[in-house]
Write a protein that holds these residues in place. Sequence first.
Motif, PDB file in Angstrom:
ATOM      1  N   THR A 225      17.569 -29.739  40.434  1.00 62.42           N
ATOM      2  CA  THR A 225      17.218 -30.397  39.181  1.00 62.42           C
ATOM      3  C   THR A 225      15.743 -30.218  38.898  1.00 62.42           C
ATOM      4  O   THR A 225      14.908 -30.409  39.789  1.00 62.42           O
ATOM      5  CB  THR A 225      17.553 -31.902  39.245  1.00 62.42           C
ATOM      6  N   ALA A 226      15.427 -29.864  37.662  1.00 63.84           N
ATOM      7  CA  ALA A 226      14.034 -29.693  37.250  1.00 63.84           C
ATOM      8  C   ALA A 226      13.759 -30.488  35.986  1.00 63.84           C
ATOM      9  O   ALA A 226      14.634 -30.657  35.132  1.00 63.84           O
ATOM     10  CB  ALA A 226      13.718 -28.222  37.012  1.00 63.84           C
ATOM     11  N   HIS A 227      12.523 -30.980  35.878  1.00 61.38           N
ATOM     12  CA  HIS A 227      12.078 -31.724  34.709  1.00 61.38           C
ATOM     13  C   HIS A 227      10.972 -30.915  34.039  1.00 61.38           C
ATOM     14  O   HIS A 227       9.931 -30.659  34.634  1.00 61.38           O
ATOM     15  CB  HIS A 227      11.547 -33.095  35.125  1.00 61.38           C
ATOM     16  N   GLY A 228      11.231 -30.488  32.804  1.00 62.94           N
ATOM     17  CA  GLY A 228      10.242 -29.707  32.076  1.00 62.94           C
ATOM     18  C   GLY A 228      10.004 -30.258  30.686  1.00 62.94           C
ATOM     19  O   GLY A 228      10.780 -31.090  30.191  1.00 62.94           O
ATOM     20  N   GLU A 229       8.953 -29.796  30.043  1.00 61.12           N
ATOM     21  CA  GLU A 229       8.652 -30.251  28.690  1.00 61.12           C
ATOM     22  C   GLU A 229       9.686 -29.745  27.688  1.00 61.12           C
ATOM     23  O   GLU A 229       9.846 -30.309  26.613  1.00 61.12           O
ATOM     24  CB  GLU A 229       7.259 -29.782  28.276  1.00 61.12           C
ATOM     25  N   SER A 230      10.366 -28.664  28.031  1.00 61.19           N
ATOM     26  CA  SER A 230      11.403 -28.095  27.178  1.00 61.19           C
ATOM     27  C   SER A 230      12.484 -27.505  28.068  1.00 61.19           C
ATOM     28  O   SER A 230      12.309 -27.384  29.290  1.00 61.19           O
ATOM     29  CB  SER A 230      10.824 -26.998  26.280  1.00 61.19           C
ATOM     30  N   LYS A 231      13.596 -27.121  27.446  1.00 58.52           N
ATOM     31  CA  LYS A 231      14.671 -26.495  28.213  1.00 58.52           C
ATOM     32  C   LYS A 231      14.189 -25.202  28.854  1.00 58.52           C
ATOM     33  O   LYS A 231      14.494 -24.912  30.016  1.00 58.52           O
ATOM     34  CB  LYS A 231      15.869 -26.220  27.305  1.00 58.52           C
ATOM     35  N   THR A 232      13.398 -24.440  28.121  1.00 61.05           N
ATOM     36  CA  THR A 232      12.876 -23.182  28.647  1.00 61.05           C
ATOM     37  C   THR A 232      11.988 -23.422  29.857  1.00 61.05           C
ATOM     38  O   THR A 232      12.075 -22.712  30.868  1.00 61.05           O
ATOM     39  CB  THR A 232      12.092 -22.429  27.567  1.00 61.05           C
ATOM     40  N   ALA A 233      11.128 -24.452  29.772  1.00 64.72           N
ATOM     41  CA  ALA A 233      10.234 -24.765  30.888  1.00 64.72           C
ATOM     42  C   ALA A 233      11.025 -25.175  32.122  1.00 64.72           C
ATOM     43  O   ALA A 233      10.705 -24.773  33.250  1.00 64.72           O
ATOM     44  CB  ALA A 233       9.260 -25.869  30.482  1.00 64.72           C
ATOM     45  N   ALA A 234      12.079 -25.983  31.922  1.00 67.20           N
ATOM     46  CA  ALA A 234      12.915 -26.403  33.054  1.00 67.20           C
ATOM     47  C   ALA A 234      13.649 -25.208  33.656  1.00 67.20           C
ATOM     48  O   ALA A 234      13.780 -25.094  34.881  1.00 67.20           O
ATOM     49  CB  ALA A 234      13.909 -27.469  32.605  1.00 67.20           C
ATOM     50  N   GLU A 235      14.133 -24.294  32.818  1.00 66.06           N
ATOM     51  CA  GLU A 235      14.836 -23.110  33.309  1.00 66.06           C
ATOM     52  C   GLU A 235      13.915 -22.223  34.145  1.00 66.06           C
ATOM     53  O   GLU A 235      14.333 -21.649  35.156  1.00 66.06           O
ATOM     54  CB  GLU A 235      15.403 -22.320  32.131  1.00 66.06           C
ATOM     55  N   LEU A 236      12.640 -22.119  33.734  1.00 70.04           N
ATOM     56  CA  LEU A 236      11.676 -21.321  34.494  1.00 70.04           C
ATOM     57  C   LEU A 236      11.427 -21.922  35.873  1.00 70.04           C
ATOM     58  O   LEU A 236      11.248 -21.192  36.855  1.00 70.04           O
ATOM     59  CB  LEU A 236      10.355 -21.217  33.710  1.00 70.04           C
ATOM     60  N   LEU A 237      11.438 -23.249  35.953  1.00 71.04           N
ATOM     61  CA  LEU A 237      11.260 -23.913  37.243  1.00 71.04           C
ATOM     62  C   LEU A 237      12.470 -23.693  38.149  1.00 71.04           C
ATOM     63  O   LEU A 237      12.334 -23.549  39.372  1.00 71.04           O
ATOM     64  CB  LEU A 237      11.023 -25.411  37.034  1.00 71.04           C
TER      65      LEU A 237
END
Length: 417
Positions: A225-237
């Motif tokens: 599970t990742a928490h990002g500012e956007s879906k793209t940011a979370a996917e990169l993590l």
Amino acid sequence: MIVELISTGSELLLGDTINTNAAWLAREFNRLGYSVTHQTTIGDNSQRMCDSFITAAGRADIVVSTGGLGPTQGDITRDSLAIAVGSELVKNEMARCEVEEFFKKRKREVPPASEREMMALPDSTILHNSCGVAPGIAYYDEATETTFILLPGPPAEMKAVYTETVVPYLQQHFGNQGVVLSERYAVYGYRELVLENMFMDLVKSQSNPTIAFLIKNGYIELRITAHGESKTAAELLLAPWKKYIEERIPTDRRRSLTDNIEETVAKALLVRQGTVATAESCTAGLVGKRLTNLPGSSAYFMGGILSYSNDVKARLLEVPEEMLVEYGAVSEQVAKAMAEGTRRSVGTTYGISTTGIAGPGGGTAEKPVGLVWFGVSGPNGTRAFRNDFIGNRESIRQSAAEYALHCLLVYMQEERK
């Protein structure tokens, strides 16, 4: 932002009602980027409910309760919150309109008891309930700097209020909280500790993303599970961690949980224009049930034979009696013969079988409780699979049904090699 969920109702504590609301709300809040850190369940007791609100306000930015907003004397959530924050309830004009409109549409008079559903704390925001009478309430307490959101208890009403009214309220008052994204895998054939050791470097270094291992029937769920500012940011993590999983777990030991296994099996069979039949002993029809959970399953599932006894295995599946005597019903040889027998008898592309010891008795040192053999027969011959499950009789049977479908998938995937 931190969220705490409070579920009210003595029926939850008594076990008479399963608390599905908390699970649903936790998923939804996490999906919006909020962190659900505590869940509390309390009975219909004003003092304990009041104490729960006070405790929650000390550790959460948003406190969400479900239940206790109806018209009866036992619906005390509003009253308890008022005591907790040192306020009082007043008749709310918007709540009054909501309640009256509900009964007007049904050409009924408002019952006197429903006036309780018109009450709210001063300066509350009324949350429209399109599925029931009692509206939800959102209230900000300046003293604790906590937002309280009170939702009705019936799941359909709770979900309607949350989806239609709470989400816009959250966006208006708290803005974008980012995106929480999870990748989930079913991992077969590993114990939880073994799987954790395979990823111990990630376990020890986790922060964002995080990694978790959850025991399910027939497999371990591996979730990152990742928490990002956007879906793209979370996917990169998540991307490098997904690569680690694909490198460390063989293809035939894992599958994505984007689809459930019934959907995955159905797609594989339909692509091949294949059909399947079952021969079940210890699972007693559970595999067939799983295969027919989806509408349209008659396109690929033809039927099955519940061969619980050796006599039925011999007569209907044509398992040689000398094989049953020499190797026993729970064996690689018999599992293969059962799969071949049902495929031949029903006339299908594939046959799958289960034979095992679900317990609690019947196990031996050589064949312990939990041992299950699986057979898959098809155009590329017949294969046997073995697994040793732990748990009670029901969990072993459910695990075996899940694993049988996994074995069929593995067989079909290897056809392409």
